[in-house]
Motif scaffolding. Structure first.
Motif, PDB file in Angstrom:
ATOM      1  N   LEU A 285      63.964 -21.950 -30.577  1.00 48.20           N
ATOM      2  CA  LEU A 285      65.071 -21.016 -30.429  1.00 48.20           C
ATOM      3  C   LEU A 285      66.405 -21.665 -30.760  1.00 48.20           C
ATOM      4  O   LEU A 285      67.419 -20.985 -30.854  1.00 48.20           O
ATOM      5  N   ASN A 286      66.407 -22.954 -30.935  1.00 44.42           N
ATOM      6  CA  ASN A 286      67.630 -23.657 -31.297  1.00 44.42           C
ATOM      7  C   ASN A 286      67.425 -24.480 -32.565  1.00 44.42           C
ATOM      8  O   ASN A 286      68.098 -25.480 -32.775  1.00 44.42           O
ATOM      9  N   ASN A 287      66.481 -24.011 -33.417  1.00 44.51           N
ATOM     10  CA  ASN A 287      66.131 -24.800 -34.595  1.00 44.51           C
ATOM     11  C   ASN A 287      65.984 -23.888 -35.815  1.00 44.51           C
ATOM     12  O   ASN A 287      64.896 -23.399 -36.120  1.00 44.51           O
ATOM     13  N   PRO A 288      67.079 -23.636 -36.535  1.00 46.38           N
ATOM     14  CA  PRO A 288      66.997 -22.740 -37.692  1.00 46.38           C
ATOM     15  C   PRO A 288      66.087 -23.264 -38.791  1.00 46.38           C
ATOM     16  O   PRO A 288      65.504 -22.473 -39.538  1.00 46.38           O
ATOM     17  N   TRP A 517      70.080 -20.025 -32.359  1.00 48.14           N
ATOM     18  CA  TRP A 517      70.530 -21.406 -32.539  1.00 48.14           C
ATOM     19  C   TRP A 517      71.561 -21.797 -31.475  1.00 48.14           C
ATOM     20  O   TRP A 517      72.395 -22.673 -31.692  1.00 48.14           O
ATOM     21  N   SER A 518      71.526 -21.120 -30.342  1.00 44.93           N
ATOM     22  CA  SER A 518      72.330 -21.537 -29.199  1.00 44.93           C
ATOM     23  C   SER A 518      71.387 -21.680 -28.012  1.00 44.93           C
ATOM     24  O   SER A 518      70.203 -21.345 -28.095  1.00 44.93           O
ATOM     25  N   LEU A 519      71.911 -22.139 -26.892  1.00 46.36           N
ATOM     26  CA  LEU A 519      71.094 -22.293 -25.699  1.00 46.36           C
ATOM     27  C   LEU A 519      71.044 -21.021 -24.855  1.00 46.36           C
ATOM     28  O   LEU A 519      70.348 -20.982 -23.845  1.00 46.36           O
ATOM     29  N   ASP A 520      71.777 -19.982 -25.265  1.00 45.69           N
ATOM     30  CA  ASP A 520      71.873 -18.771 -24.435  1.00 45.69           C
ATOM     31  C   ASP A 520      70.510 -18.128 -24.221  1.00 45.69           C
ATOM     32  O   ASP A 520      70.152 -17.750 -23.102  1.00 45.69           O
ATOM     33  N   SER A 573      72.645 -14.807 -37.188  1.00 43.74           N
ATOM     34  CA  SER A 573      71.251 -15.064 -36.836  1.00 43.74           C
ATOM     35  C   SER A 573      71.089 -14.625 -35.384  1.00 43.74           C
ATOM     36  O   SER A 573      71.759 -15.156 -34.492  1.00 43.74           O
ATOM     37  N   THR A 574      70.227 -13.651 -35.175  1.00 43.64           N
ATOM     38  CA  THR A 574      70.065 -13.042 -33.856  1.00 43.64           C
ATOM     39  C   THR A 574      68.652 -13.271 -33.359  1.00 43.64           C
ATOM     40  O   THR A 574      67.697 -13.195 -34.136  1.00 43.64           O
ATOM     41  N   VAL A 575      68.518 -13.550 -32.080  1.00 48.94           N
ATOM     42  CA  VAL A 575      67.206 -13.664 -31.464  1.00 48.94           C
ATOM     43  C   VAL A 575      67.085 -12.571 -30.411  1.00 48.94           C
ATOM     44  O   VAL A 575      68.018 -12.323 -29.647  1.00 48.94           O
TER      45      VAL A 575
END
Length: 874
Positions: A285-288, A517-520, A573-575
């Protein structure tokens, strides 16, 4: 076929069918845009309040498509097996392809590499015009099997076409999917809504619109005269902001009759799925670089911790790559199984496993036999351990007996072995008895969802969730098991099971979106798993101390940014994190309520970290929607969305498409506006009246208006003169002095009051008051002589005829004398040093004209500034 109606109970079928039904006043089934306009007109003409909402397949979990009063069914699931029922699910080929604009015709005729090549991945694009009630599965089947309208004009467009991206199901109508920003997991692609390049919108008050995107290589698809001929009285808007507002609007703008969608050449997808764990994949989740290595990435996680390590979670990773259609075989795998007569009617496609369901939710309407099988698998090693222990105990007992026969005492080690083995056997038998009870909740006569709910509730109550941990992992693993498959695009993307559509799946879900690509998102997921553990321990506040379970799934997907103003995918980039379970389980409602609250806190009052899916569990209050979509930021998404809604609804006055859902979420026009406000005359004798008129009808329902007055000279407090209607006229008495007369309109929504104010200056004069003007002189020629001069013409000013001029004084910044010249009256000479001179005829100030000329000639020196003081009487 004429519009048909019914008043049958309405309920949510495909996604949330277990919820209570309700009885709308009328359910309309139309087949033409003219019928839609008539339905809207009838609703607006009714004496009683009406709310109108269009809905498609009843697919959404939220109330986006719900109105308790009037509903337009664009593809009524109640009529699924009635081919004669009215539907809005047809291709529209009256405009395409013959009436393309000249620029569009040149583009589509000259597009390179458009001819279908099964062994190549094409970058060519096309468009298709369809009614908005066509199901996604009907759409992808149509354009794949029957081709597109452009092929009727350009032979190179023959062959199969496809949607570039889809969600995980095709049972929604295309409008329902786009209005809620439904998406897939294609890492760099925006959701389905972004494929819309034009819509035909049926709005309020008899208006309908052609709203089209600009910036495409064809400029515009159809010329105005062709649109106006095909859609009489249509209003044409080629405006990107308007289209971006309508693409995702939760139905608030009106009823979308049809849309033009951008298509790509048909392709196949290779999918690879592997088993993993949350600890191994959470770093994705933090690795594009890892996620972006494939076209599509999905991580499914079991929210229930693993047996033996509740801090760990089983996970399954699915990745896809786009390939030429030929990679799926000839004919391509999945076409026969998921299109044509099978479109939106069959189970998911897996060339290697016909029984695969891709998600355990797809099994919920099947018989509970699968649970019996899995429980037996759990029981098998325990039965083996019991039998082995009994054999061991038996052998030890035989040895003890043999020792007794020869007069020896029982050997201690044999006694220990016997007793230990018997303890193991007793414990195993007790566990098997427990498993037998659990198995009893899963007879073949009930559905999986019912049985799983009963099992989860029982195991939580007796604090034996280790069984549920094993069972849940086995159940999810049976449908998420590792595989590698290649099939036609939609057969891989659409994983929904349609065969049991009448079964009550009775589930619920929420989906929350974060910046990738953030910790959220990682932090949110770890909080979610902690919430599940709290639920299981009875420590979640919503459980009141009762132990509960959550047998569901978490699906993590990645997408690109949407252009739709209120689409959830706001980041490049959305998760997305989808959390779902069944309502038969006690823990589902309290856990999702807590997750919903956690999501609201993630939205927060500062920089919003999250957004919530419009079509899933969504009771987000207006203040959080405004925070998430930048309602008060200049040019913010919701601010711009509301502006577009204002343009199409007369600033909210046309409210037939407003519902409880849109009002709660603040998807409304919230800023009232004063249209016009005038007072005449604006200067009157004190205690006389001014004629005031106003208009503010173009405002949301519930807007109120009032007239206010406050003193400027002298200063007095503002007071309300009267509460008034939104349009009217009245006479207002004006006290002595300068005053500000204002019209204030106010609108309240969700505890907030917003207003608009228009103010005018009015004056009440008394005898002896001064009316003063300060003007700069101009040089002009009079009888061939240059002089400084000033004209004061009262014709453009608003004075009561009762106000008369008693005396006049002129003060010049440069000194000197000034001559007042009025037609038919003797000249008066005034100087700054003299007192006000009486004006003998006491003319009314109203409509009077006054010319002042310098006595000195030549216009020399600085330009004079003159102060004229008119002493007036009433």
């Amino acid at each position: 076929m004429p519009t048909t109606t019914s008043s049958k109970p309405w309920k949510k079928y495909a996604a949330y069918p277990g919820q209570p039904s309700f009885l709308p006043r009328t359910r309309y089934q139309c087949s033409t845009w003219q019928e839609l306009i008539q339905v809207v007109a009838d609703a607006e003409a009714a004496n009683e309040p009406r709310e109108l909402r269009a809905c498609g397949s009843h697919w959404a979990f939220s109330d986006t498509a719900v109105s308790p009063i009037d509903i337009v069914e664009t593809n009524d699931p109640d009529e699924r097996d009635n081919p004669a029922a009215n539907r809005l699910n047809k291709r529209i080929d009256d405009l395409l392809p013959r009436r393309l604009s000249e620029r569009a015709a040149r583009f589509f005729e000259g597009q390179k590499d458009v001819k279908f090549q099964p062994n190549a991945v094409s970058v060519a694009v096309a468009v298709e015009h369809v009614q908005a009630g066509i199901k996604v599965a009907e759409l992808y089947s149509l354009i794949d099997n029957e081709g597109i309208s452009l092929a009727n004009r350009y032979v190179d467009y023959e062959g199969p076409w496809a949607m570039e991206t889809l969600g995980g199901a095709g049972g929604q109508t295309i409008c329902g999917a786009t209005q809620t920003a439904t998406h897939g997991g294609d890492v760099v692609l925006a959701p389905i809504a972004d494929a819309i390049v034009a819509v035909h919108l049926i709005g309020a008050n008899g208006r309908h619109y052609w709203i089209e995107k600009t910036g495409e290589p064809w400029d515009w698809l159809f010329n105005n005269h062709d649109l106006e001929e095909f859609y009489p009285k249509i209003r044409i808007m080629r405006n990107n902001d308007m289209l971006r507002a309508v693409q995702v609007a939760a139905g608030r703008f009106g009823i979308i009759h049809s849309m033009v969608l951008k298509l790509v050449r048909q392709y196949s997808l290779f999918e690879d799925r592997t088993a993993s764990t949350w600890s191994a994949v959470q770093g994705w989740l933090n690795n594009p670089g890892v996620v972006g290595a494939s076209r599509f990435t999905q991580i499914v996680v079991n929210p229930i911790g693993r047996h033996g390590d509740i801090m760990e979670h089983s996970a399954w990773v699915s990745r896809r790559w786009r390939l030429p259609l030929s990679a799926a075989g000839n004919p391509p795998a999945g076409r026969a199984e998921r299109s044509g007569a099978n479109a939106a009617r069959e189970v998911p496609f897996d060339p290697n496993d016909p029984d695969a369901r891709d998600s355990f939710l797809n099994r919920l309407c099947e018989g509970a036999g699968i649970l019996e099988i899995l429980i037996d698998k759990i029981s098998a090693p325990i039965e083996g351990a019991r039998d082995k222990a009994l054999i061991t105990a038996g052998l030890a007992q035989a040895s003890i007996a043999a020792a007794g026969l020869i007069g020896l005492p029982p050997p201690p080690f044999l006694v220990y072995i016997r007793d230990t083995a018997l303890g193991v056997a007793i414990a195993a038998q007790a566990t098997l008895a427990l498993l037998a009870v659990v198995r009893g909740f899963a007879p073949g006569t009930v559905h999986v969802n019912e049985a799983l709910g009963d099992i989860s509730n029982f195991l939580a109550e007796v604090d034996q969730l280790w069984i549920l941990r094993l069972l849940s992992d086995m159940l999810m693993g049976s449908d998420q098991k590792p595989r590698a498959m290649t099939a036609i695009s939609y057969a891989v993307m659409d994983i929904h099971n349609y065969r049991d559509w009448v079964c009550s799946k009775n589930g619920d879900s929420i989906e929350v979106f974060f910046s990738a690509w953030s910790l959220d998102a990682i932090n949110f997921l770890n909080l979610l798993f902690a919430r599940v553990r709290q639920l299981e321990a009875g420590m979640l506040p919503e459980t009141n101390g009762e132990r509960m379970a959550f047998p569901g799934y978490v699906a993590i997907r990645f997408t690109g940014k949407t252009g739709a103003l209120i689409g959830m995918q706001r980041w490049n980039s959305t998760v997305s994190i989808e959390i779902a379970s069944i309502n038969a389980c006690k823990g589902t409602a309290p856990l999702l309520a807590r997750v919903h609250q956690d999501a609201l806190e993630a939205i927060g009052a500062g920089v919003p970290l999250a957004r919530i899916h419009w079509g899933q569990k969504n009771t987000v209050p207006m203040r959080h929607v405004e925070a998430a979509y930048d309602a008060w930021v200049p040019g913010g998404d919701l601010a711009l969305w509301r502006q577009q809604l204002s343009l199409l609804t007369r600033n909210g006055r046309d409210s037939v498409f407003s519902t409880a859902f849109t009002r709660q979420a603040g998807l409304e026009v919230v800023q009232p506006l004063v249209g016009s406000f005038a007072a005449s005359p604006d200067t009157v004798c004190a205690h006389s009246t001014v004629d005031v008129s106003w208009e503010a009808e173009n405002n949301p329902k519930g807007t109120v208006a009032r007239l206010q007055l406050k003193g400027v000279t002298p200063v007095t407090a503002e007071v309300t003169i009267a509460s008034v209607g939104l349009k009217g006229a009245m006479q207002v008495p004006i006290p002595p002095g300068q005053h500000e007369l204002a019209l204030v309109v106010e609108y309240g929504l969700n505890g907030r009051t917003l207003s608009d104010r228009r103010a005018l200056r009015v004056r009440g004069v008394t005898t002896g008051d001064l009316v003063t003007f300060v003007l700069e002189a101009t040089c002009g020629s009079f009888s061939s002589v240059n002089r400084w001069w000033v004209d004061i013409n009262m014709g453009g000013l608003s004075y009561s005829p009762d106000i008369q001029v008693e005396a006049l004084k002129v003060i010049s910044s440069t000194g000197g004398s000034w001559r007042l010249r009025r037609s038919g009256k003797p000249d008066m000479v005034l100087t700054s040093a003299t007192s006000p001179l009486p004006v003998a005829d006491r003319p009314p100030l109203h409509n009077s004209s006054w010319r002042f000329l310098s006595e000195a000639t030549g216009c020399t020196g600085p330009v004079p500034t003159l102060t004229f003081q008119f002493t007036v009487s009433c």
